[in-house]
Design a protein around this motif. Sequence first.
Motif, PDB file in Angstrom:
ATOM      1  N   ASN A   1       0.860  -1.169   0.000  1.00  0.00           N
ATOM      2  CA  ASN A   1       0.000   0.000   0.000  1.00  0.00           C
ATOM      3  C   ASN A   1       0.901   1.224   0.000  1.00  0.00           C
ATOM      4  O   ASN A   1       1.086   1.914   0.989  1.00  0.00           O
TER       5      ASN A   1
ATOM      6  N   ARG B   1       1.358   4.301  -1.378  1.00  0.00           N
ATOM      7  CA  ARG B   1       1.256   5.749  -1.308  1.00  0.00           C
ATOM      8  C   ARG B   1       1.292   6.265   0.144  1.00  0.00           C
ATOM      9  O   ARG B   1       2.049   7.165   0.478  1.00  0.00           O
TER      10      ARG B   1
ATOM     11  N   GLY C   1       0.071   4.172  -7.798  1.00  0.00           N
ATOM     12  CA  GLY C   1      -1.290   4.102  -8.315  1.00  0.00           C
ATOM     13  C   GLY C   1      -1.751   5.312  -9.106  1.00  0.00           C
ATOM     14  O   GLY C   1      -2.929   5.562  -9.224  1.00  0.00           O
TER      15      GLY C   1
END
Length: 243
Positions: free
Chosen positions: A201, A203, A241
């Motif tokens: 994950n 970011r 992303g």
Amino acid sequence: MGLSLTNVDVVYAGVIQVLRSVSLEVPDGSMVVLLGSNGAGKTTTLKAISGLLHAELGEVTAGQVLLDGDDIRHEDPAAIFRRGVVQVLEGRKVLEHLTVEQNLMVGAHLRADSRAVKADLEKIFNYFPALPALMQRTAGYLSGGEMQMLLVGRALMARPRILILDEPSMGLAPLLVEQLFETIGRIRREEGLTILMVEQNARAAVRQCDYGYVMEAGRIVLHGTREQLESNQDVKEFYLGFS
Ligand code: ATP
């Protein structure tokens, strides 16, 4: 001084080479994130540090793993833990039949300073205000977010110098991920803790880190400061992303 890996190779079962000349540095007081896709070798890198490779027939066959200048390649996990390197394993390994309180106390099992243990518990409640109400709950019945709080809390009860987190955000809803990383960032700032974290994950993790490494197929392919990672086109595209 902190922690460093220099040109580390890891081989499983004598034949499967998983890490190839991995070098990374985690200076005292810093927060470092290790990114990479599934199977890139991130967990193996953490196990090479915490001594947990041996249990899986893995071995560091080349290079050095230095903690404050000492090579810890051949030390067992308990000795590395006593030196203040505490790893939170992937996959929420709480002691599920014990209460939250008992789980937290397990983290402090090597400590004899009961007054300081109590003070640390208060500190953990301050970081995770939802925990006090859960103290008598059976840990196996907690939600994913609650378990993750408990795991980080339990690790803090050991008074680590270096906290190693393996995908703490796994399976958590986006809002909980944000909250967890903000709390981890706060703990790091307020406790002066050194943190090495593996994350998918990316970011939210990169936002809290000082420095990051990207791993692919057992090698470090890219590394840089938070700003460098956030402005790197490949990192943005594959790990953050957005492009
Ligand atoms: P994930 O995010 O899926 O945990 P990872 O980046 O942490 O991935 P590792 O778990 O370190 O990757 O695995 C790296 C490679 O090593 C994979 O190809 C995996 O199949 C292999 N591997 C891991 N553990 C062992 C083992 N005990 N014996 C043999 N091969 C293993």
